[in-house]
Design an enzyme around this catalytic site. Sequence first.
Site, mmCIF file in Angstrom:
data_model
loop_
_atom_site.group_PDB
_atom_site.id
_atom_site.type_symbol
_atom_site.label_atom_id
_atom_site.label_comp_id
_atom_site.label_asym_id
_atom_site.label_seq_id
_atom_site.Cartn_x
_atom_site.Cartn_y
_atom_site.Cartn_z
ATOM 1 N N GLU A 95 -5.773 -3.340 11.558
ATOM 2 C CA GLU A 95 -5.891 -2.026 12.215
ATOM 3 C C GLU A 95 -7.150 -1.871 13.060
ATOM 4 O O GLU A 95 -7.808 -0.828 13.002
ATOM 5 C CB GLU A 95 -5.875 -0.916 11.161
HETATM 6 C C1 NGO Z 1 -3.011 -0.230 5.218
HETATM 7 C C2 NGO Z 1 -4.422 -0.134 5.706
HETATM 8 C C3 NGO Z 1 -5.403 0.299 4.624
HETATM 9 C C4 NGO Z 1 -4.848 1.457 3.828
HETATM 10 C C5 NGO Z 1 -3.493 1.095 3.278
HETATM 11 C C6 NGO Z 1 -2.886 2.225 2.480
HETATM 12 C C7 NGO Z 1 -3.836 -2.294 5.454
HETATM 13 C C8 NGO Z 1 -3.860 -3.761 5.462
HETATM 14 N N1 NGO Z 1 -4.662 -1.506 6.105
HETATM 15 O O1 NGO Z 1 -2.955 -1.597 4.739
HETATM 16 O O2 NGO Z 1 -6.620 0.642 5.204
HETATM 17 O O3 NGO Z 1 -5.723 1.757 2.769
HETATM 18 O O4 NGO Z 1 -2.604 0.726 4.289
HETATM 19 O O5 NGO Z 1 -1.625 1.951 1.978
#
Ligand code: NGO
Length: 513
Positions: free
Chosen positions: A324
């Site tokens: 992300e």
């Molecule tokens: C995503 C995000 C995290 C969140 C999570 C919550 C990933 C790999 N990045 O997973 O920052 O905490 O969802 O479900």
Amino acid sequence: MLLTGLPATAGPVTAARQLSDVIPAPAEVKANPKADFRLTPFTQIRTQPHSKDATRIGHYLARTLRPATGYPLPVVPARRQHLPGISLLLGKAAPRTGTEGYQLDVARSGVTIRANTPAGLFAGVQTLRQLLPADIEADRVQRRAWTVPGGRIVDYPRFGYRGAMLDLARHFHTPDEIKAYVDELAQYKINHLHLHLSDDQGWRIQIDSWPRLAPEGGGPGTGVDGEGGGYLTKADYTDLVRYAAERYITVVPEIDMPGHTNAAQSVYAELNCDGVAVPPRTDIEVGYSSLCIDSEITYTFVEDVIRELAAMTPGPYLHIGGDEAHATTDEDYATFMNRVLPLVYKYGKRPFGWNEVAKVDPPASTVPQYWGTTTQNADVAEAAARGSKILMSPANKAYLDMKYDANTPLGLQWAGFIEVRDAYEWDPGNHLDGVGEESVLGVEAPLWSETLRTLDDIEFMAFPRLPALAELGWSPRATHDWGSFSQRLAEQGPRWQLREVNFYRSPQIAWPG
Ligand code: NGO
């Protein structure tokens, strides 16, 4: 079951165990109902002579069985002449048991666990524990028969990597809480613990060359809603690594970058392109932070952190996040990863990254961790084609922080609801297009902590789904069967109750009592 010859005061009677009543399901089971073994006050635990590991595992087994049986269960070196007992022997196990498997023989005269390695012996001990009646988990003496069903198990894992992840950044979890979780993981033959040590809301590991990172980035008031403060000192971390290793669990540390870095950037102004520290954040938004890609100090920082983390981590892996990074352009992301991946290798570790890392064509020994919710990802499929092994954590199956259903008080729901059956009904070796069995390193169950505070919260989200994922990681595909799994899972309920492990009483499971 009729327990003949027992006093009327005998404890609660649970159904007789079958040799296959184990999670994860063993690879090969051959029951012999005429060969049941009974633990008695005279049972000894006999371990491979001159093996410290076998002796330690023997004492672990004794500590596990003593409270409920009240038997002394002395741990002694195995010799030729002996009374009935439990033998833990190294070597001479079937070659297919490999480096983590074991062979368990139950006869009237005794139980023998053989393995080629201590890890295999430890796995066999977990199986033996589950083969005893659930009352074995009681912390007080239960007057009853302690019978182990007769026959032979030859068991070994489908995948070499079976993991669980804890997010210490959104809410810190104390070393004691982490150890309690490790104790549970070990029972389901999980062999890796991934610790998410940094994120926008907190920095949770001491780094000497950047001394304010942890005390400030992980201090009081950090974490979601300002309620998750705390961090691991190097001594805490080292102790955790040792504790896990004694349970044959390897710690995989993660520092998330180049995004998810607000905590570090709130402490050290020089990590921001404009040289101004950002305010700390306690909300749960994602994708807004980025290290400054064009600044040299960023790479000094990253190298310092990787060097110190690698030095305190005996395991082979170091996770650099990479998810992300929406505030980083694709070009910058590639620039960053192409400088940082070599640093992980420089300090002797093999990089893990969330699957976005596959976009930069990393070396084949880098492990992308798939967390998407679909069954297609071109970058990951290409990485597999180039020879990368993929770690499978599809968010709509393996994320333990997703709610079970609309009524679950904790958790998130962005990847959907995940009931126990959803967590169980998928095939890691055939889930993602272009990523077949041979390209899969294993399965990991991440547990993100945005909504979690206590160990009770962790346990409620992990149980009963974690055993489902553990079974997908360990048991051969041919054993996959919801009917069988759900029955075996039901029997874990009383064990969790006795161990005071919180769990979700899923309506999909016919819990006893
Ligand atoms: C995503 C995000 C995290 C969140 C999570 C919550 C990933 C790999 N990045 O997973 O920052 O905490 O969802 O479900």
